[in-house]
Design a protein around this motif. Structure first.
Motif, PDB file in Angstrom:
ATOM      1  N   GLY A   1     -73.354 -33.873  -6.401  1.00  0.00           N
ATOM      2  CA  GLY A   1     -73.329 -32.920  -7.509  1.00  0.00           C
ATOM      3  C   GLY A   1     -72.223 -31.886  -7.328  1.00  0.00           C
ATOM      4  N   LEU A   2     -72.078 -31.414  -6.092  1.00  0.00           N
ATOM      5  CA  LEU A   2     -71.055 -30.409  -5.790  1.00  0.00           C
ATOM      6  C   LEU A   2     -69.655 -31.016  -5.929  1.00  0.00           C
ATOM      7  CD1 LEU A   2     -70.707 -27.514  -4.840  1.00  0.00           C
ATOM      8  CD2 LEU A   2     -70.832 -28.311  -2.489  1.00  0.00           C
ATOM      9  N   LEU A   3     -69.523 -32.276  -5.470  1.00  0.00           N
ATOM     10  CA  LEU A   3     -68.247 -32.975  -5.614  1.00  0.00           C
ATOM     11  C   LEU A   3     -67.885 -33.081  -7.086  1.00  0.00           C
ATOM     12  CD1 LEU A   3     -65.865 -34.736  -4.738  1.00  0.00           C
ATOM     13  CD2 LEU A   3     -67.427 -36.648  -4.535  1.00  0.00           C
ATOM     14  N   GLY A   4     -68.905 -33.362  -7.929  1.00  0.00           N
ATOM     15  CA  GLY A   4     -68.667 -33.479  -9.363  1.00  0.00           C
ATOM     16  C   GLY A   4     -68.055 -32.221  -9.941  1.00  0.00           C
ATOM     17  N   THR A   5     -68.501 -31.060  -9.454  1.00  0.00           N
ATOM     18  CA  THR A   5     -67.948 -29.794  -9.939  1.00  0.00           C
ATOM     19  C   THR A   5     -66.457 -29.709  -9.646  1.00  0.00           C
ATOM     20  OG1 THR A   5     -70.067 -28.899  -9.231  1.00  0.00           O
ATOM     21  CG2 THR A   5     -68.418 -27.321  -9.961  1.00  0.00           C
ATOM     22  N   PHE A   6     -66.081 -30.054  -8.394  1.00  0.00           N
ATOM     23  CA  PHE A   6     -64.660 -29.985  -8.022  1.00  0.00           C
ATOM     24  C   PHE A   6     -63.850 -31.049  -8.754  1.00  0.00           C
ATOM     25  CE2 PHE A   6     -66.425 -28.243  -3.873  1.00  0.00           C
ATOM     26  CZ  PHE A   6     -66.225 -26.945  -4.276  1.00  0.00           C
ATOM     27  N   ALA A   7     -64.465 -32.229  -8.965  1.00  0.00           N
ATOM     28  CA  ALA A   7     -63.750 -33.312  -9.647  1.00  0.00           C
ATOM     29  C   ALA A   7     -63.386 -32.869 -11.062  1.00  0.00           C
ATOM     30  CB  ALA A   7     -64.623 -34.562  -9.676  1.00  0.00           C
ATOM     31  N   LYS A   8     -64.325 -32.195 -11.712  1.00  0.00           N
ATOM     32  CA  LYS A   8     -64.089 -31.746 -13.080  1.00  0.00           C
ATOM     33  C   LYS A   8     -62.933 -30.751 -13.125  1.00  0.00           C
ATOM     34  CE  LYS A   8     -67.939 -31.704 -15.586  1.00  0.00           C
ATOM     35  NZ  LYS A   8     -69.245 -31.153 -15.964  1.00  0.00           N
ATOM     36  N   GLN A   9     -62.812 -29.943 -12.071  1.00  0.00           N
ATOM     37  CA  GLN A   9     -61.727 -28.955 -12.025  1.00  0.00           C
ATOM     38  C   GLN A   9     -60.393 -29.593 -11.645  1.00  0.00           C
ATOM     39  OE1 GLN A   9     -63.272 -26.297  -9.092  1.00  0.00           O
ATOM     40  NE2 GLN A   9     -64.835 -25.442 -10.449  1.00  0.00           N
ATOM     41  N   GLY A  10     -60.417 -30.892 -11.338  1.00  0.00           N
ATOM     42  CA  GLY A  10     -59.179 -31.578 -10.974  1.00  0.00           C
ATOM     43  C   GLY A  10     -58.710 -31.278  -9.567  1.00  0.00           C
ATOM     44  N   LYS A  11     -59.632 -30.894  -8.689  1.00  0.00           N
ATOM     45  CA  LYS A  11     -59.246 -30.552  -7.317  1.00  0.00           C
ATOM     46  C   LYS A  11     -59.305 -31.760  -6.387  1.00  0.00           C
ATOM     47  CE  LYS A  11     -59.707 -25.887  -7.936  1.00  0.00           C
ATOM     48  NZ  LYS A  11     -58.574 -24.977  -7.922  1.00  0.00           N
TER      49      LYS A  11
ATOM     50  N   GLU B   1     -67.102 -37.426 -13.756  1.00  0.00           N
ATOM     51  CA  GLU B   1     -66.228 -36.968 -14.826  1.00  0.00           C
ATOM     52  C   GLU B   1     -65.076 -36.170 -14.228  1.00  0.00           C
ATOM     53  OE1 GLU B   1     -65.353 -37.415 -18.614  1.00  0.00           O
ATOM     54  OE2 GLU B   1     -67.342 -37.998 -17.887  1.00  0.00           O
ATOM     55  N   GLY B   2     -63.842 -36.645 -14.442  1.00  0.00           N
ATOM     56  CA  GLY B   2     -62.673 -35.904 -13.969  1.00  0.00           C
ATOM     57  C   GLY B   2     -61.945 -35.283 -15.138  1.00  0.00           C
ATOM     58  N   PRO B   3     -60.824 -34.644 -14.854  1.00  0.00           N
ATOM     59  CA  PRO B   3     -60.056 -34.037 -15.956  1.00  0.00           C
ATOM     60  C   PRO B   3     -59.532 -35.088 -16.937  1.00  0.00           C
ATOM     61  CG  PRO B   3     -58.930 -33.755 -13.843  1.00  0.00           C
ATOM     62  CD  PRO B   3     -60.224 -34.392 -13.538  1.00  0.00           C
ATOM     63  N   ASP B   4     -59.264 -36.325 -16.443  1.00  0.00           N
ATOM     64  CA  ASP B   4     -58.779 -37.386 -17.326  1.00  0.00           C
ATOM     65  C   ASP B   4     -59.837 -38.462 -17.514  1.00  0.00           C
ATOM     66  OD1 ASP B   4     -56.311 -36.015 -16.890  1.00  0.00           O
ATOM     67  OD2 ASP B   4     -56.062 -37.179 -15.042  1.00  0.00           O
ATOM     68  N   GLY B   5     -61.073 -38.060 -17.749  1.00  0.00           N
ATOM     69  CA  GLY B   5     -62.126 -39.041 -17.954  1.00  0.00           C
ATOM     70  C   GLY B   5     -62.767 -39.453 -16.653  1.00  0.00           C
TER      71      GLY B   5
ATOM     72  N   ALA C   1     -61.157 -37.011  -0.971  1.00  0.00           N
ATOM     73  CA  ALA C   1     -59.859 -36.496  -0.520  1.00  0.00           C
ATOM     74  C   ALA C   1     -59.391 -35.390  -1.457  1.00  0.00           C
ATOM     75  CB  ALA C   1     -58.839 -37.622  -0.489  1.00  0.00           C
ATOM     76  N   MET C   2     -58.917 -34.314  -0.876  1.00  0.00           N
ATOM     77  CA  MET C   2     -58.404 -33.190  -1.654  1.00  0.00           C
ATOM     78  C   MET C   2     -56.882 -33.193  -1.696  1.00  0.00           C
ATOM     79  SD  MET C   2     -61.011 -31.503  -2.665  1.00  0.00           S
ATOM     80  CE  MET C   2     -62.681 -31.071  -2.373  1.00  0.00           C
ATOM     81  N   THR C   3     -56.264 -33.916  -0.750  1.00  0.00           N
ATOM     82  CA  THR C   3     -54.809 -34.022  -0.732  1.00  0.00           C
ATOM     83  C   THR C   3     -54.452 -35.497  -0.667  1.00  0.00           C
ATOM     84  OG1 THR C   3     -54.789 -33.869   1.663  1.00  0.00           O
ATOM     85  CG2 THR C   3     -54.457 -31.825   0.459  1.00  0.00           C
ATOM     86  N   ASP C   4     -53.225 -35.812  -1.002  1.00  0.00           N
ATOM     87  CA  ASP C   4     -52.803 -37.208  -1.007  1.00  0.00           C
ATOM     88  C   ASP C   4     -51.571 -37.359  -0.121  1.00  0.00           C
ATOM     89  OD1 ASP C   4     -52.423 -39.818  -1.474  1.00  0.00           O
ATOM     90  OD2 ASP C   4     -52.013 -39.659  -3.616  1.00  0.00           O
ATOM     91  N   ARG C   5     -51.823 -37.713   1.137  1.00  0.00           N
ATOM     92  CA  ARG C   5     -50.741 -38.023   2.067  1.00  0.00           C
ATOM     93  C   ARG C   5     -51.048 -39.389   2.665  1.00  0.00           C
ATOM     94  NH1 ARG C   5     -52.002 -33.075   4.282  1.00  0.00           N
ATOM     95  NH2 ARG C   5     -52.481 -34.052   6.265  1.00  0.00           N
ATOM     96  N   PRO C   6     -50.032 -40.098   3.140  1.00  0.00           N
ATOM     97  CA  PRO C   6     -50.283 -41.448   3.658  1.00  0.00           C
ATOM     98  C   PRO C   6     -51.364 -41.470   4.733  1.00  0.00           C
ATOM     99  CG  PRO C   6     -47.935 -40.926   3.730  1.00  0.00           C
ATOM    100  CD  PRO C   6     -48.601 -39.752   3.148  1.00  0.00           C
ATOM    101  N   GLU C   7     -51.340 -40.491   5.652  1.00  0.00           N
ATOM    102  CA  GLU C   7     -52.338 -40.551   6.728  1.00  0.00           C
ATOM    103  C   GLU C   7     -53.735 -40.231   6.195  1.00  0.00           C
ATOM    104  OE1 GLU C   7     -49.696 -38.598   6.690  1.00  0.00           O
ATOM    105  OE2 GLU C   7     -50.129 -36.535   7.290  1.00  0.00           O
ATOM    106  N   VAL C   8     -53.798 -39.424   5.121  1.00  0.00           N
ATOM    107  CA  VAL C   8     -55.103 -39.161   4.510  1.00  0.00           C
ATOM    108  C   VAL C   8     -55.614 -40.432   3.851  1.00  0.00           C
ATOM    109  CG1 VAL C   8     -56.334 -37.788   2.817  1.00  0.00           C
ATOM    110  CG2 VAL C   8     -54.515 -36.741   4.162  1.00  0.00           C
TER     111      VAL C   8
END
Lengths: 372, 485
Positions: B151-161, B189-193, B382-389
């Protein structure tokens, strides 16, 4: 007549007064000391004892103690009236215990299928089963046995209290000294220096007293991220300094303002600069106020959890004591019996600080109560 | 002179303290996002290597077997990580694992860190939910966050984080290695659906009833496999003079959560999965007859003093961890305890699975709804997108990512490539078997609901109802009213 009655009244109150004062003092002492004593006792008790009986069971008391246990005869009529060891009754009556004339009690524990019958006597007893294991686990760290995929067992030692204790000291001491230093300068400036905007500035500082620090968490953290300050000791020193400054300035201002004007004026006439006056006169004279604020600030930063959680986090190398204490209860609170011992270890230093500074504390309590 | 300059010395001392702290400040934070071009580079490099993989692996002595396996699964970054491309990089993580869980997590990551040279820095905190919200808002989010409550992840996903998992991991691999219901539970639900945010690393099974095996055998009680048999067993225990259930829902500020688990179990058993999903999303209100019926069907047990150890009054005041201790007294004072597999850490020391205690599946009530299984788990986002992440996220999507934990015990693996013989104990292997037999799997509803309800009014409402402070209709209306719209 009038004088006689008033004299009587005085005599009466003078008798009642000490009783009232001493009585309420005694009550206060009990209210404060009893839970602490209970905590101390509990910290030496075993996990099983803590979960099954109260700390007061160490006091000798009378209780039903089991003399011997007999297995129920399968032929007994469990749904009717049974005769066990001279006692007669139904299953329900035996479950509540049947006391015989000779003082023994026949007690059925368990259900009808796999129960036991205990013959009990009412005896003096006390639970004097103490252990140092809690302190051992708190100070030495818990050990976990972790099974590896290849079947071997690896023993892992969890972090102990020592590192967290040192981290707490590293956070607390500068977080106490820095605001005192800044606030003492500021308070002197507000109290004895004439400059424009003095009142407005002072009102702003005092107004900050009512601002809860929680609303500052996100903006400050944003700045810290930009400055690479989050997760560092410097970051939390500055945070504690900022949060402590309004109270410190206000408290010291009221004290310094109350110092006798004559002394300062004669110093001025003798040609002393502001800095000399501050160092040679103000600082020595305001030791009680400084010490009492030091106690406040020390206790607050030592017991702080929120500011530490946000600004330095829970990594073992920077983790402070309160955070370690919270983790100590285990992943799901299953080791909460360790909290008592952990709490005592974390209390030691604040107690030392308090008792070593307490002679200033009572004097310092009056700081700012009377404006000059 | 000395005395005069004493304050100056203090000033100098403080200043030097401040200076001493400054160098420590610099290495803490890694640059949050690296240029996108750099990110693409290793992928291309790996693609080249993939063609030459068989020969290269043979030639290079220290080539890791995981590299080829990852390549076969289409996990390019993971393969590159095993090849050593990301050696010396740091991936920061935050989550709720502390104490024993933290040790077990570190332990299950050790082999991966050694093979790849990626340093996974996990920061576990008891107040994780509070601190992560502040840190994300302040832009101080770690690379990967471990959410026990989607549920908490959903909140951040909606904010596009949050970076969607499908950006980091090939969709085909996710579909291959997870049951569809796990993927559905990660879809938010994300910012783009709607998109899949995060991958499931481990889970805990909830639909379990624990019993004191030694005493059960001595008393000759049968293990129930159907709801009727369970009811017959309850009656048998009551007629023998004992209370069948050990129930306790006290948990400090979280008092009542154990009652929400029961509600979810009975929702799954008394109504359709569609209704359950609608209820979790807030489309089916608490006041609806379905939810009310589910609560009433277990409240008949809880409200009956002869069914619950200590009577109804003890439910709200008994610590959930202490509730099962009655089972381990000799003879037991209560015989059945429904709780997730983590409860074994509260069992008395020295008790052993298969000897002192056993476990069975809480049977389904209505054949129409089959045998559903309630689970909870940890979703890695994941909150950042790097190859090692990406490599670490891909690692979590494989069974290898949880293997070490399975051996240590205390977790189950949702990935399909998890082998039953990886489990270090019979208990978890048996539970995994029970989950495999389930006709449907659903996630703990209260963890999916918005925090105001799932970690607030729902807990409080159930506590109020069972403490007798309010009747069921009032409680349900209050929970509905608290749902953020």
């Amino acid at each position: 007549m009038a004088t006689a009655s008033s004299a009587k009244k005085i005599k009466k109150t003078s008798k009642l007064g000490p009783i009232l004062i001493n009585g309420s003092l005694l009550l206060l002492i009990l209210i404060w000391l009893l839970p602490t004593f209970a905590l101390l006792v509990s910290s030496f008790r075993t996990r099983f004892d803590i979960q099954t009986s109260g700390w007061w069971s160490i006091v000798p008391h009378r209780a039903w103690m089991t003399d011997r246990v007999i297995d129920p005869d399968p032929n007994w009529d469990r749904d009717g009236v049974m005769n066990i060891e001279g006692a007669q009754g139904t299953f329900e009556e035996f479950r509540n215990g049947i006391t015989l004339d000779n003082g023994t009690r026949v007690f059925w524990i368990g259900n009808k299928r796999i129960g036991k019958v205990e013959i009990q006597a009412y005896k003096w007893t006390s639970n004097f089963n103490f252990t140092l294991e809690n302190y051992g686990q708190v100070l030495g760290g818990k050990t976990f046995e972790v099974r590896q995929p290849d079947g071997t067992i690896k023993t892992e030692q969890a972090d102990n209290f020592v590192g967290a204790f040192l981290n707490s000291l590293t956070v607390t001491i500068p977080s106490t000294l820095i605001p005192i230093l800044i606030a003492a300068f500021a308070a002197y400036g507000f109290a004895w220096m004439r400059f424009s905007g003095r009142r407005v500035l002072f009102v702003m500082v005092v107004a900050l007293l009512v601002v809860p620090l929680q609303i500052a968490l996100v903006p400050i953290l944003q700045d810290y991220v930009r400055l690479n300050l989050n997760g560092t000791f410097l970051g939390i020193w500055l945070a504690h300094t900022g949060f402590g400054l309004p109270l410190a300035t206000y408290l010291l201002f009221n004290y310094i303002r109350g110092l006798p004007r004559d002394i300062l004026e004669s110093a001025f006439i003798d040609g002393a600069s502001h800095f000399t006056i501050f160092v040679r006169l103000i600082l020595p004279l305001s030791v009680p106020a400084l010490a009492s604020f030091a106690i406040f600030q020390f206790l607050w930063t030592w017991n702080d959890y929120l500011v530490a959680l946000i600004f330095i986090g829970a990594k073992p190398d920077v983790q402070v004591l309160t955070m370690r204490l919270a983790e100590m209860v285990g992943s799901r609170g299953n080791d909460w019996h360790l909290l008592t011992a952990g709490a005592f270890v974390s209390m030691v230093l604040p107690l030392v600080v308090f008792f070593s500074l307490q002679r200033f504390f009572v004097r310092g309590l009056l700081a700012g109560s009377v404006k000059g | 002179m000395n005395r005069k300059f004493a304050p100056l010395f203090v000033l100098l001392l403080v200043a030097s303290l401040l200076l001493a702290a400054c160098p420590a400040a610099t290495p803490t934070a890694e640059p949050a996002a690296e240029p996108a071009a750099e990110e693409a580079a290793p992928t291309a490099e790996v693609a080249e290597e993939a063609e030459a993989a068989p020969t290269a692996a043979a030639a290079e002595e220290d080539a890791h077997p995981g590299e080829e396996a990852a390549m076969a699964k289409g996990l390019t970054e993971l393969a590159a990580a095993y090849h050593g491309d990301y050696e010396g990089t740091i991936v920061t993580m935050t989550g709720p694992f502390t104490d024993e869980d933290a040790v077990k997590f570190d332990n299950s990551m050790a082999a991966f860190e050694e093979a790849t040279g990626i340093d996974i820095q996990y920061e576990g905190s008891k107040e994780f939910e509070a601190s992560i919200t502040v840190r994300v808002q302040a832009g101080d989010a770690p690379d990967i966050v471990d959410f026990p409550q989607p549920g908490l992840l959903g909140t951040f996903a909606k904010q596009g984080k949050v970076v969607p998992a499908t950006v980091m991991i090939p969709e085909a691999w996710l579909a291959e290695n997870y049951l569809q219901s796990w993927l559905d539970m990660a879809t938010m639900e994300g910012p783009d659906g709607p998109a899949q945010y995060g991958v499931w690393q481990r889970f805990n099974a909830k639909s379990l009833v624990w019993y004191p095996k030694a005493s059960f055998d001595a008393a000759g009680y049968p293990i129930p496999t159907t709801w009727e048999e369970l009811q017959a067993l309850q009656d048998m225990i009551v007629s023998d003079g004992d209370t069948p259930w050990c129930v306790g829902i006290e948990s400090g500020a979280a008092t009542g959560w154990a009652a929400t688990d029961w509600t979810e179990e009975f929702m799954l058993r008394t109504t359709s999965l569609e209704n359950y999903d609608a209820w979790v999303l807030g489309e089916l209100p608490f006041e609806s007859p379905e939810v009310k019926n589910a609560i009433e069907s277990f409240a008949t047990i809880w409200n009956d003093d002869s069914m619950v150890s200590g009577g109804r009054a003890a439910i709200v005041t008994t610590f959930f961890g202490d509730a099962p201790t009655g089972m381990f007294q000799d003879p037991p004072t209560c015989w059945l305890h429904k709780q997730g597999n983590f409860i074994t850490s509260f069992f008395p020391e020295g008790t052993e699975y298969g000897v002192d205690y056993g476990v069975f599946y809480l049977p389904g009530i209505d054949a129409e709804y089959g045998s559903p299984f309630l689970v909870a788990g940890d979703i890695m986002a994941a909150m950042t997108d790097r190859p090692e992440v990406r490599a670490v996220m891909q690692f979590f999507s494989t069974g290898e990512g949880v293997k070490g934990w399975l051996a240590a015990g205390g977790a189950l693996g949702p990935q399909k490539d998890v082998q039953l013989d990886w489990y270090g104990s019979d208990l978890e292997r048996d539970i995994a078997g029970l989950v495999n037999n389930a006709t449907s799997v659903r996630f703990d509803g209260s963890d999916l609901m918005p925090g105001e309800v799932g970690a607030g009014s729902f807990w409080k409402g159930m506590t109020d109802y069972f403490s007798g402070a309010a009747d069921l209709d009032t409680v349900l209306a209050e929970i509905d009213a608290s749902w953020p719209r």
